[in-house]
Design an enzyme around this catalytic site. Structure first.
Site, PDB file in Angstrom:
ATOM      1  N   ASP A  35      13.392  57.410  42.263  1.00  0.00           N
ATOM      2  CA  ASP A  35      13.468  56.194  43.065  1.00  0.00           C
ATOM      3  C   ASP A  35      14.703  56.262  43.963  1.00  0.00           C
ATOM      4  O   ASP A  35      15.773  56.673  43.506  1.00  0.00           O
ATOM      5  CB  ASP A  35      13.561  54.984  42.128  1.00  0.00           C
ATOM      6  CG  ASP A  35      13.286  53.665  42.830  1.00  0.00           C
ATOM      7  OD1 ASP A  35      13.942  53.391  43.854  1.00  0.00           O
ATOM      8  OD2 ASP A  35      12.439  52.903  42.347  1.00  0.00           O
ATOM      9  N   ASN A  94       4.154  46.431  37.611  1.00  0.00           N
ATOM     10  CA  ASN A  94       3.938  45.065  38.094  1.00  0.00           C
ATOM     11  C   ASN A  94       2.645  44.971  38.905  1.00  0.00           C
ATOM     12  O   ASN A  94       2.280  45.923  39.579  1.00  0.00           O
ATOM     13  CB  ASN A  94       5.105  44.629  38.982  1.00  0.00           C
ATOM     14  CG  ASN A  94       6.435  44.670  38.259  1.00  0.00           C
ATOM     15  OD1 ASN A  94       6.539  44.304  37.107  1.00  0.00           O
ATOM     16  ND2 ASN A  94       7.463  45.115  38.950  1.00  0.00           N
ATOM     17  N   GLN A 101       5.498  42.597  42.166  1.00  0.00           N
ATOM     18  CA  GLN A 101       5.095  43.825  42.845  1.00  0.00           C
ATOM     19  C   GLN A 101       5.467  43.717  44.314  1.00  0.00           C
ATOM     20  O   GLN A 101       5.159  42.725  44.970  1.00  0.00           O
ATOM     21  CB  GLN A 101       3.584  44.039  42.698  1.00  0.00           C
ATOM     22  CG  GLN A 101       3.094  45.333  43.314  1.00  0.00           C
ATOM     23  CD  GLN A 101       1.594  45.521  43.117  1.00  0.00           C
ATOM     24  OE1 GLN A 101       0.858  44.577  42.828  1.00  0.00           O
ATOM     25  NE2 GLN A 101       1.136  46.742  43.294  1.00  0.00           N
ATOM     26  N   HIS A 107       2.049  51.515  40.711  1.00  0.00           N
ATOM     27  CA  HIS A 107       3.123  52.444  40.379  1.00  0.00           C
ATOM     28  C   HIS A 107       3.794  52.016  39.085  1.00  0.00           C
ATOM     29  O   HIS A 107       3.779  50.857  38.712  1.00  0.00           O
ATOM     30  CB  HIS A 107       4.139  52.570  41.519  1.00  0.00           C
ATOM     31  CG  HIS A 107       4.748  51.285  41.974  1.00  0.00           C
ATOM     32  ND1 HIS A 107       4.062  50.342  42.724  1.00  0.00           N
ATOM     33  CD2 HIS A 107       5.983  50.769  41.788  1.00  0.00           C
ATOM     34  CE1 HIS A 107       4.853  49.318  42.988  1.00  0.00           C
ATOM     35  NE2 HIS A 107       6.031  49.548  42.420  1.00  0.00           N
ATOM     36  N   PHE A 108       4.344  52.997  38.405  1.00  0.00           N
ATOM     37  CA  PHE A 108       5.014  52.801  37.134  1.00  0.00           C
ATOM     38  C   PHE A 108       6.459  53.249  37.292  1.00  0.00           C
ATOM     39  O   PHE A 108       6.722  54.337  37.805  1.00  0.00           O
ATOM     40  CB  PHE A 108       4.352  53.652  36.041  1.00  0.00           C
ATOM     41  CG  PHE A 108       2.923  53.262  35.772  1.00  0.00           C
ATOM     42  CD1 PHE A 108       2.587  52.505  34.661  1.00  0.00           C
ATOM     43  CD2 PHE A 108       1.909  53.668  36.630  1.00  0.00           C
ATOM     44  CE1 PHE A 108       1.272  52.147  34.422  1.00  0.00           C
ATOM     45  CE2 PHE A 108       0.584  53.317  36.392  1.00  0.00           C
ATOM     46  CZ  PHE A 108       0.274  52.548  35.285  1.00  0.00           C
TER      47      PHE A 108
END
Length: 147
Positions: A35, A94, A101, A107-108
């Site tokens: 990320d 989310n 979200q 996505h995780f």
């Protein structure tokens, strides 16, 4: 297999290589990367290669690799966690704006929890359930699951 994508989606562009990423693991159905706005050191994302806004929008096969990738990343990150308690992390997914979200592509997040002050900070507004209401909901859900 290429990405089943949306032309405007940032995650689809990352999967296709149109936007650079710090790729970690890629399989036929999923892609993972670090990320760029992490909550903690090692914060990573795992995204299915199918553009679905919410979890229930995805074909099942696009979820097959997600948990094994998250597990591999958690094991690899174990060596970067300095906490005396050892490895701690959250896996977060989310759905929808009310669910926090931001990007409309499933996505995780794998978010290492190295200290009390980094990583995911959770407030859980739990309250005691009314067992009569819970019993009614249980019956309703079981009926829907049978259909």
């Amino acid at each position: 297999m290429s990405c089943i994508s949306s032309a405007a989606c940032i995650f689809c562009k990352i999967i296709k290589g149109e936007i650079p990423s710090f790729k970690l693991i890629e399989t036929k159905y999923a892609y993972s990367f670090l990320d760029i706005e992490p909550c903690s050191k090692g914060h990573a994302l795992v995204i299915p290669k199918y553009h679905g806004a919410k979890l229930h929008n995805l074909p099942d096969e696009y979820l097959h690799d997600v948990l094994p990738i998250l597990k591999k990343l958690a094991i690899a990150l174990e060596y970067n966690i300095d906490s005396p308690e050892g490895k701690s992390y959250n896996i977060l997914q989310n759905n929808g704006r009310l669910g926090h979200q931001v990007v409309d592509h499933v996505h995780f997040h794998l978010i290492p929890k190295n200290t009390e002050k980094d990583g995911l900070i959770v407030g859980w507004p739990a309250e005691k359930a009314n067992f009569d209401d819970l019993s009614l909901l249980h019956k309703e859900l079981l009926k829907k699951l049978e259909d």
